[in-house]
Design a protein around this motif. Structure first.
Motif, PDB file in Angstrom:
ATOM      1  N   LEU A  78       0.825  -1.209   0.000  1.00  0.00           N
ATOM      2  CA  LEU A  78       0.000   0.000   0.000  1.00  0.00           C
ATOM      3  C   LEU A  78       0.858   1.257   0.000  1.00  0.00           C
ATOM      4  N   PRO A  79       0.260   2.393  -0.372  1.00  0.00           N
ATOM      5  CA  PRO A  79       1.002   3.660  -0.369  1.00  0.00           C
ATOM      6  C   PRO A  79       1.553   4.003   1.016  1.00  0.00           C
ATOM      7  N   ALA A  80       2.513   4.899   1.046  1.00  0.00           N
ATOM      8  CA  ALA A  80       3.206   5.281   2.277  1.00  0.00           C
ATOM      9  C   ALA A  80       2.259   5.732   3.387  1.00  0.00           C
ATOM     10  N   GLU A  81       1.170   6.421   3.034  1.00  0.00           N
ATOM     11  CA  GLU A  81       0.252   6.928   4.062  1.00  0.00           C
ATOM     12  C   GLU A  81      -0.349   5.821   4.924  1.00  0.00           C
ATOM     13  N   PHE A  82      -0.385   4.576   4.403  1.00  0.00           N
ATOM     14  CA  PHE A  82      -0.959   3.452   5.146  1.00  0.00           C
ATOM     15  C   PHE A  82       0.050   2.802   6.090  1.00  0.00           C
ATOM     16  N   GLN A  83       1.327   3.059   5.895  1.00  0.00           N
ATOM     17  CA  GLN A  83       2.360   2.324   6.626  1.00  0.00           C
ATOM     18  C   GLN A  83       2.353   2.589   8.121  1.00  0.00           C
ATOM     19  N   SER A  84       2.015   3.788   8.536  1.00  0.00           N
ATOM     20  CA  SER A  84       2.046   4.100   9.969  1.00  0.00           C
ATOM     21  C   SER A  84       0.659   4.072  10.624  1.00  0.00           C
ATOM     22  N   MET A  85      -0.372   3.783   9.855  1.00  0.00           N
ATOM     23  CA  MET A  85      -1.734   3.753  10.412  1.00  0.00           C
ATOM     24  C   MET A  85      -1.932   2.514  11.281  1.00  0.00           C
ATOM     25  N   PRO A  86      -2.732   2.646  12.354  1.00  0.00           N
ATOM     26  CA  PRO A  86      -3.132   1.445  13.090  1.00  0.00           C
ATOM     27  C   PRO A  86      -3.885   0.497  12.138  1.00  0.00           C
ATOM     28  N   VAL A  87      -3.796  -0.793  12.391  1.00  0.00           N
ATOM     29  CA  VAL A  87      -4.390  -1.805  11.506  1.00  0.00           C
ATOM     30  C   VAL A  87      -5.852  -1.515  11.213  1.00  0.00           C
ATOM     31  N   LYS A  88      -6.639  -1.235  12.245  1.00  0.00           N
ATOM     32  CA  LYS A  88      -8.075  -1.025  12.045  1.00  0.00           C
ATOM     33  C   LYS A  88      -8.341   0.158  11.111  1.00  0.00           C
ATOM     34  N   ASP A  89      -7.598   1.245  11.284  1.00  0.00           N
ATOM     35  CA  ASP A  89      -7.776   2.414  10.422  1.00  0.00           C
ATOM     36  C   ASP A  89      -7.370   2.105   8.986  1.00  0.00           C
ATOM     37  N   ALA A  90      -6.240   1.400   8.823  1.00  0.00           N
ATOM     38  CA  ALA A  90      -5.768   1.060   7.475  1.00  0.00           C
ATOM     39  C   ALA A  90      -6.753   0.119   6.781  1.00  0.00           C
ATOM     40  N   LEU A  91      -7.273  -0.870   7.510  1.00  0.00           N
ATOM     41  CA  LEU A  91      -8.265  -1.780   6.933  1.00  0.00           C
ATOM     42  C   LEU A  91      -9.532  -1.034   6.536  1.00  0.00           C
TER      43      LEU A  91
END
Length: 172
Positions: A78-91
């Protein structure tokens, strides 16, 4: 929707309840208001709500990815913006990014309404930045303010019970 919502609100008022939260209706804790409502009544109510879903809902999109599967197979793609998101937020973002193009094929004007993460005194908030949807993001509201969100809760409740039912059948 308006007629159905008024009918359900009337039922809630008669019972003195705030909302039809599926878990509380079907498996209430002793401190829940629903605990005092007889099981037969709660089962009739559940059948009615499931019938409403069966007869009025065209499609219920589902994305089933565990947190472990997401971390092992998807996050690094996934793009860089997803790398530091908590799992639930990224999902959640992945789900909406898949959902929107799917729904836009059939519904050119689209609003996404979801249950608020926390109980809210405000009725509506907009979270996230999503292109091509009304208000530019997910409209969140506490489910007690919108019957449609409560019906979505029943759909999720039913869907999440499928594995439990399959296990019971398999185990005899």
């Amino acid at each position: 929707y308006e007629t159905l919502a008024n009918e359900l609100k009337s039922e809630l008022q008669t019972l003195g309840m705030a909302e039809f939260h599926a878990k509380d209706v079907m498996r209430p804790n002793p401190d829940s208001q629903w605990y005092a409502i007889p099981l037969n009544y709660r089962l009739r109510l559940a059948r009615r709500l499931f019938e409403i879903l069966r007869t009025r809902v065209v499609e219920i999109p589902v994305m089933a990815v565990s947190g472990e599967q997401f971390e092992a197979e998807f996050r690094h793609r996934l793009p860089a913006e997803f790398q530091s998101m908590p799992v639930k937020d990224a999902l959640s973002r992945c789900f909406y990014n898949c959902l929107i193009p799917h729904l836009k094929r059939h519904y050119p004007e689209l609003a996404i309404v979801a249950d608020a993460v926390q109980d809210s005194t405000r009725q509506l908030t907009v979270r996230g930045a999503l292109a091509d949807v009304y208000e530019g993001g997910v409209i969140e509201t506490d489910s007690r303010y919108m019957l449609g969100v409560q019906l979505a809760d029943w759909a999720a409740f039913a869907y999440n019970r499928r594995p439990h039912a399959a296990n019971r059948i398999k185990e005899g």
